[in-house]
Design a protein around this motif. Structure first.
Motif, PDB file in Angstrom:
ATOM      1  N   GLY A 296       0.943  -1.173   0.005  1.00  0.00           N
ATOM      2  CA  GLY A 296      -0.038   0.012  -0.059  1.00  0.00           C
ATOM      3  C   GLY A 296       0.860   1.199  -0.023  1.00  0.00           C
ATOM      4  N   GLN A 297       0.268   2.423  -0.076  1.00  0.00           N
ATOM      5  CA  GLN A 297       0.971   3.782  -0.156  1.00  0.00           C
ATOM      6  C   GLN A 297       1.042   4.289   1.158  1.00  0.00           C
ATOM      7  N   PRO A 298       1.890   5.128   1.519  1.00  0.00           N
ATOM      8  CA  PRO A 298       1.947   5.956   2.763  1.00  0.00           C
ATOM      9  C   PRO A 298       0.642   6.777   2.967  1.00  0.00           C
ATOM     10  N   PHE A 299       0.177   7.014   4.247  1.00  0.00           N
ATOM     11  CA  PHE A 299      -0.905   8.046   4.204  1.00  0.00           C
ATOM     12  C   PHE A 299      -0.698   8.493   5.824  1.00  0.00           C
ATOM     13  N   VAL A 300      -1.383   9.424   6.021  1.00  0.00           N
ATOM     14  CA  VAL A 300      -1.509  10.262   7.503  1.00  0.00           C
ATOM     15  C   VAL A 300      -2.761   9.542   8.186  1.00  0.00           C
ATOM     16  N   VAL A 301      -2.339   9.109   9.352  1.00  0.00           N
ATOM     17  CA  VAL A 301      -3.672   8.946  10.371  1.00  0.00           C
ATOM     18  C   VAL A 301      -3.585   9.935  11.283  1.00  0.00           C
ATOM     19  N   ALA A 302      -4.914  10.539  11.686  1.00  0.00           N
ATOM     20  CA  ALA A 302      -5.032  11.413  12.697  1.00  0.00           C
ATOM     21  C   ALA A 302      -5.965  11.001  13.782  1.00  0.00           C
ATOM     22  N   LEU A 303      -5.619  11.135  15.104  1.00  0.00           N
ATOM     23  CA  LEU A 303      -6.304  10.722  16.140  1.00  0.00           C
ATOM     24  C   LEU A 303      -7.321  11.899  16.602  1.00  0.00           C
TER      25      LEU A 303
ATOM     26  N   ALA B  67      -7.752  -2.256  11.758  1.00  0.00           N
ATOM     27  CA  ALA B  67      -6.448  -1.522  11.907  1.00  0.00           C
ATOM     28  C   ALA B  67      -5.357  -2.433  11.427  1.00  0.00           C
ATOM     29  N   CYS B  68      -5.499  -3.801  11.521  1.00  0.00           N
ATOM     30  CA  CYS B  68      -4.340  -4.595  11.037  1.00  0.00           C
ATOM     31  C   CYS B  68      -4.128  -4.749   9.632  1.00  0.00           C
ATOM     32  N   VAL B  69      -5.232  -4.515   8.865  1.00  0.00           N
ATOM     33  CA  VAL B  69      -4.952  -4.774   7.364  1.00  0.00           C
ATOM     34  C   VAL B  69      -5.495  -3.410   6.457  1.00  0.00           C
ATOM     35  N   SER B  70      -6.413  -2.799   6.944  1.00  0.00           N
ATOM     36  CA  SER B  70      -6.973  -2.004   5.970  1.00  0.00           C
ATOM     37  C   SER B  70      -6.356  -0.619   6.036  1.00  0.00           C
ATOM     38  N   ARG B  71      -6.504   0.250   5.183  1.00  0.00           N
ATOM     39  CA  ARG B  71      -5.642   1.443   4.882  1.00  0.00           C
ATOM     40  C   ARG B  71      -6.480   2.456   4.314  1.00  0.00           C
ATOM     41  N   ALA B  72      -5.899   3.636   4.262  1.00  0.00           N
ATOM     42  CA  ALA B  72      -6.562   4.776   3.799  1.00  0.00           C
ATOM     43  C   ALA B  72      -6.919   4.856   2.276  1.00  0.00           C
ATOM     44  N   ASP B  73      -8.049   5.027   1.718  1.00  0.00           N
ATOM     45  CA  ASP B  73      -8.104   5.096   0.176  1.00  0.00           C
ATOM     46  C   ASP B  73      -7.754   6.581  -0.105  1.00  0.00           C
ATOM     47  N   GLY B  74      -6.677   7.273   0.016  1.00  0.00           N
ATOM     48  CA  GLY B  74      -6.476   8.731  -0.126  1.00  0.00           C
ATOM     49  C   GLY B  74      -5.152   9.000   0.723  1.00  0.00           C
ATOM     50  N   SER B  75      -4.836  10.188   1.246  1.00  0.00           N
ATOM     51  CA  SER B  75      -3.829  10.547   1.841  1.00  0.00           C
ATOM     52  C   SER B  75      -3.703  10.745   3.367  1.00  0.00           C
ATOM     53  N   ARG B  76      -5.191  10.541   3.635  1.00  0.00           N
ATOM     54  CA  ARG B  76      -5.233  10.713   5.192  1.00  0.00           C
ATOM     55  C   ARG B  76      -6.542  10.181   5.784  1.00  0.00           C
ATOM     56  N   LEU B  77      -6.622   9.714   6.912  1.00  0.00           N
ATOM     57  CA  LEU B  77      -7.737   9.023   7.748  1.00  0.00           C
ATOM     58  C   LEU B  77      -7.832   9.814   8.827  1.00  0.00           C
ATOM     59  N   GLU B  78      -8.866   9.946   9.509  1.00  0.00           N
ATOM     60  CA  GLU B  78      -9.089  10.633  10.844  1.00  0.00           C
ATOM     61  C   GLU B  78     -10.024   9.405  11.554  1.00  0.00           C
ATOM     62  N   LEU B  79      -9.250   9.470  12.729  1.00  0.00           N
ATOM     63  CA  LEU B  79      -9.928   8.117  13.516  1.00  0.00           C
ATOM     64  C   LEU B  79     -10.431   8.827  14.838  1.00  0.00           C
ATOM     65  N   ASP B  80     -11.617   8.113  15.277  1.00  0.00           N
ATOM     66  CA  ASP B  80     -12.387   8.600  16.367  1.00  0.00           C
ATOM     67  C   ASP B  80     -11.538   8.015  17.705  1.00  0.00           C
ATOM     68  N   LEU B  81     -10.338   8.274  17.948  1.00  0.00           N
ATOM     69  CA  LEU B  81      -9.564   7.640  18.933  1.00  0.00           C
ATOM     70  C   LEU B  81      -9.002   9.132  19.569  1.00  0.00           C
TER      71      LEU B  81
END
Ligand code: FES
Length: 329
Positions: A241-248, A315-329
């Motif tokens: 997969g491609q790199p992306f940013v995850v935001a909490l 979280a163990c396998v799925s990724r962003a379909d884009g450059s960023r994901l925001e999580l409700d954590l």
């Protein structure tokens, strides 16, 4: 005795410490294990079609390796659990680890987990197994016999030997139909899908391509998806997969998820603990809420409907379909 996990008695309440007491070669490349409680106690009962997640050592990178295996033995207050493990030489090493275990080894396991249970209101159960996918089907057939449920088993395999075939023959009698090729199975299955009594539920386990074909054939024959159940064994082969940013959302922190690293691993590296078991997109334990962004779902746990909501991900396998994901954590 060999210690593959900590000494018995230190397991947390969510896990079990088991000891390998018997192992046998069921057929070429398939090893059957008998696992008993390390303290000799009766083990938790389970629902037919359940699986155990076993700690299978670590990867060369030091990541814990856990694999899910369907339980094949009796399910009510058992004095042991049984699993049958097919050697996957090209896999991540979990099955090789299992095949190398010595008797007396302690193994950390999850409690039994059920995601492939029989529907008790079904009028008839049509059970379809391919290869080592026979393991949860055996569990279903055993329970169907025990509780007097109406059922039929279709079992297809390749090669000279079939795992658990003698046991199935003894259990099922004329309710078992065996096939030495997919072509033979399809020739039987087409008419069978049209002849089942109203209220029949279909359960299938085997290679992904076989499951897809069975599901497609059943849908084409007019079966509603609510009456089609499947379990895919093993994890999924994933590209890095491609790199992306995850935001909490809670803390406002942001982390980069590199190519080849999962969201789960990224969060762990930054001290964020997410419950997890299989790390293969199978068990459902690492489900996390998604607040914003599009998810590339790669798990085998969420339903298509749940995936379409886009409000949670594995979280163990799925990724962003884009450059960023925001999580409700
Ligand atoms: S840890 Fe099992 S689905 Fe992620």
């Amino acid at each position: 005795m060999t210690a593959a996990t900590d000494a018995p008695g230190v397991a947390d309440t969510k896990s079990l410490t088991l000891i390998l007491t018997e192992a046998s070669e069921l057929c070429d490349g398939v090893r059957a294990l008998r696992l008993e409680s390390a303290d000799g106690a009766t083990l938790p009962s389970f629902t037919p079609g359940s699986h155990l997640v076993l700690d299978c050592g670590t990867t060369p990178q030091g990541t814990p390796r856990r694999n899910s295996y369907s339980m094949t033995g009796p399910e009510l207050e058992p004095d042991h659990y049984s699993v049958s493990v097919q050697l996957d030489r090209g896999g991540r090493g979990g099955s090789r680890w299992i095949h190398g275990l010595e008797l007396g080894t302690y193994i950390r396991a999850s409690r039994p987990r059920s995601v492939f249970a029989p529907v008790l209101t079904a009028r008839h159960h049509l059970l379809i197994a391919g290869g080592i996918g026979v393991t949860p089907i055996l569990s279903h057939a055993r329970a169907a016999v025990q509780w007097g449920r109406s059922f039929t088993v279709l079992y297809v395999w390749r090669g000279p030997d079939a795992a658990h075939l003698d046991e199935l023959r003894e259990l099922c009698g004329s309710q078992l139909h065996v096939f030495a090729s997919r072509r033979e199975l399809w020739a039987h299955l087409g008419p069978a899908l049209l002849e089942q009594p109203l209220g029949t539920h279909l359960y299938t386990c085997g290679p992904s391509a076989m499951i897809d074909d069975v599901e497609g054939a059943a849908q084409a024959a007019g079966w509603p998806s609510a009456r089609i159940h499947y379990e895919r064994f093993g994890g999924v082969d994933l590209d890095p997969g491609q790199p992306f940013v995850v935001a909490l959302r809670g803390s406002g922190k942001e982390f980069e998820v590199p190519s080849g690293t999962s969201v789960l691993e990224t969060l762990e590296q930054h001290g964020v603990t997410i419950p997890n078991l299989c790390r293969q997109g199978v068990c459902g334990e690492c489900r996390i809420p998604v607040a914003d962004g599009s998810v590339a779902h790669r798990d085998l746990y969420l339903t298509d409907e749940e995936k379409s909501y886009g409000t949670s991900m594995m979280a163990c396998v799925s990724r962003a379909d884009g450059s960023r994901l925001e999580l409700d954590l």
